[in-house]
Design a protein around this motif. Sequence first.
Motif, PDB file in Angstrom:
ATOM      1  N   PHE A 129       0.602 -13.354  12.855  1.00 32.68           N
ATOM      2  CA  PHE A 129       1.180 -14.726  12.464  1.00 32.68           C
ATOM      3  C   PHE A 129       2.351 -14.401  11.505  1.00 32.68           C
ATOM      4  O   PHE A 129       2.010 -13.998  10.495  1.00 32.68           O
ATOM      5  N   ALA A 130       3.388 -15.108  12.046  1.00 30.50           N
ATOM      6  CA  ALA A 130       4.830 -14.638  10.990  1.00 30.50           C
ATOM      7  C   ALA A 130       4.823 -13.125  10.669  1.00 30.50           C
ATOM      8  O   ALA A 130       4.858 -12.460  11.610  1.00 30.50           O
ATOM      9  N   SER A 131       4.827 -12.693   9.583  1.00 31.71           N
ATOM     10  CA  SER A 131       4.905 -11.386   9.255  1.00 31.71           C
ATOM     11  C   SER A 131       3.581 -10.396   8.895  1.00 31.71           C
ATOM     12  O   SER A 131       3.360  -9.336   8.548  1.00 31.71           O
ATOM     13  N   SER A 138     -10.833  -2.634  12.093  1.00 32.09           N
ATOM     14  CA  SER A 138     -10.452  -1.928  10.853  1.00 32.09           C
ATOM     15  C   SER A 138     -10.618  -2.787   9.645  1.00 32.09           C
ATOM     16  O   SER A 138     -10.802  -2.565   8.406  1.00 32.09           O
ATOM     17  N   ARG A 139     -10.415  -4.194   9.791  1.00 29.45           N
ATOM     18  CA  ARG A 139     -10.473  -5.330   8.596  1.00 29.45           C
ATOM     19  C   ARG A 139      -9.186  -4.947   7.903  1.00 29.45           C
ATOM     20  O   ARG A 139      -9.327  -5.240   6.629  1.00 29.45           O
ATOM     21  N   GLN A 140      -7.851  -4.346   8.217  1.00 30.09           N
ATOM     22  CA  GLN A 140      -6.917  -4.297   7.614  1.00 30.09           C
ATOM     23  C   GLN A 140      -5.991  -5.340   7.625  1.00 30.09           C
ATOM     24  O   GLN A 140      -5.694  -5.949   9.069  1.00 30.09           O
ATOM     25  N   VAL A 141      -5.423  -5.737   6.674  1.00 31.17           N
ATOM     26  CA  VAL A 141      -4.282  -7.039   6.551  1.00 31.17           C
ATOM     27  C   VAL A 141      -2.990  -6.299   6.371  1.00 31.17           C
ATOM     28  O   VAL A 141      -2.816  -5.582   5.269  1.00 31.17           O
ATOM     29  N   ARG A 142      -2.146  -6.557   7.002  1.00 28.55           N
ATOM     30  CA  ARG A 142      -0.833  -5.778   6.660  1.00 28.55           C
ATOM     31  C   ARG A 142       0.457  -6.863   6.771  1.00 28.55           C
ATOM     32  O   ARG A 142       0.371  -7.783   7.444  1.00 28.55           O
ATOM     33  N   CYS A 143       1.499  -6.812   5.815  1.00 33.47           N
ATOM     34  CA  CYS A 143       2.530  -7.661   5.848  1.00 33.47           C
ATOM     35  C   CYS A 143       3.793  -6.506   6.146  1.00 33.47           C
ATOM     36  O   CYS A 143       4.099  -5.670   5.206  1.00 33.47           O
ATOM     37  N   ASN A 144       4.576  -6.777   7.130  1.00 31.59           N
ATOM     38  CA  ASN A 144       5.758  -5.825   7.272  1.00 31.59           C
ATOM     39  C   ASN A 144       5.090  -4.652   7.357  1.00 31.59           C
ATOM     40  O   ASN A 144       5.740  -3.630   6.717  1.00 31.59           O
ATOM     41  N   ASN A 145       4.061  -4.208   8.004  1.00 28.03           N
ATOM     42  CA  ASN A 145       3.466  -2.897   7.886  1.00 28.03           C
ATOM     43  C   ASN A 145       2.815  -2.046   6.737  1.00 28.03           C
ATOM     44  O   ASN A 145       2.799  -1.029   6.726  1.00 28.03           O
ATOM     45  N   ARG A 146       2.809  -2.854   5.756  1.00 29.14           N
ATOM     46  CA  ARG A 146       2.234  -2.292   4.515  1.00 29.14           C
ATOM     47  C   ARG A 146       0.989  -3.222   4.177  1.00 29.14           C
ATOM     48  O   ARG A 146       0.988  -4.340   4.306  1.00 29.14           O
ATOM     49  N   GLU A 147       0.057  -2.515   3.729  1.00 28.69           N
ATOM     50  CA  GLU A 147      -1.454  -3.090   3.620  1.00 28.69           C
ATOM     51  C   GLU A 147      -1.438  -4.038   2.495  1.00 28.69           C
ATOM     52  O   GLU A 147      -0.908  -3.863   1.314  1.00 28.69           O
ATOM     53  N   VAL A 148      -2.090  -5.066   2.589  1.00 26.76           N
ATOM     54  CA  VAL A 148      -2.247  -6.404   1.684  1.00 26.76           C
ATOM     55  C   VAL A 148      -3.778  -6.226   1.098  1.00 26.76           C
ATOM     56  O   VAL A 148      -4.589  -6.239   2.108  1.00 26.76           O
ATOM     57  N   GLN A 204       3.558 -11.838  -1.272  1.00 26.80           N
ATOM     58  CA  GLN A 204       4.052 -10.906  -0.166  1.00 26.80           C
ATOM     59  C   GLN A 204       5.116 -11.456   0.674  1.00 26.80           C
ATOM     60  O   GLN A 204       5.133 -12.715   0.495  1.00 26.80           O
ATOM     61  N   PRO A 205       6.061 -10.700   1.176  1.00 25.93           N
ATOM     62  CA  PRO A 205       7.098 -11.319   1.923  1.00 25.93           C
ATOM     63  C   PRO A 205       6.682 -11.676   3.264  1.00 25.93           C
ATOM     64  O   PRO A 205       7.118 -11.426   4.476  1.00 25.93           O
ATOM     65  N   ALA A 206       5.702 -12.684   3.300  1.00 25.26           N
ATOM     66  CA  ALA A 206       4.821 -12.889   4.747  1.00 25.26           C
ATOM     67  C   ALA A 206       5.273 -13.852   5.494  1.00 25.26           C
ATOM     68  O   ALA A 206       4.990 -13.869   6.568  1.00 25.26           O
TER      69      ALA A 206
END
Length: 225
Positions: A129-131, A138-148, A204-206
């Motif tokens: 969704f968006a960025s 894995s339960r990993q959240v990323r914004c522009n390929n960087r983990e949040v 974040q720039p999400a």
Amino acid sequence: MRILLVEDNARLRELVSEAIHEAGWRIDALATAEEGRLALASASYDLLLLDLGLPDEDGLSLLKSLRIQKFQLPVLILTARGAIDERIAGLDAGADDYLAKPFNNGELIARVRALMRSAPSTVMPILEFASLEFELASRQVRCNNREVPLMPSEKALLELLMRDGGKVVSKRRIENAVSEFGDERSANAIELAVSRLRKKLEAQPAGVRIETVRGVGYMLREISP
């Protein structure tokens, strides 16, 4: 992701619950088939971990009845019955996988992830969704390929909002998604959880914003940069 464990051994319930929590998932751990039936009737689950030697009903009987009732969630059998004919009986009854006791927690988590990947009708491998990207296995959240970095409860909340991105999610659904049996959240607790997640996403720039729909719930909306 919310998991239901039906296992009569108290120590094993505790150990499995710890492993599931460490993996970033939520779990309701119950001891009888009847409790399992009531849980499935009152909440939505992504996976069932099922012991066969339950005190009030054989696990195979419970599994067969669930499949007759068209419950589609993946089922992983956990049992000391390791004979090949018993494994076949479990799979024929509707189980998706079989793990004999004693087992390693690492293998348990790996099998859960494999079942989630093979169940696209229940769980998508990656939410976008968006960025934002949310890799469910894995339960990993990323914004522009960087983990949040998010807490497990915040991930559970974000998962629900991303699944219905652009739509209003009711407070009742949120309470069900982020709570476990015996740990019901108050309305204030839900508002605090939303507030914490909102602040982390705003940092974040999400390109997203959590909006409050007064008296109804919350919505994840895409915003212009």
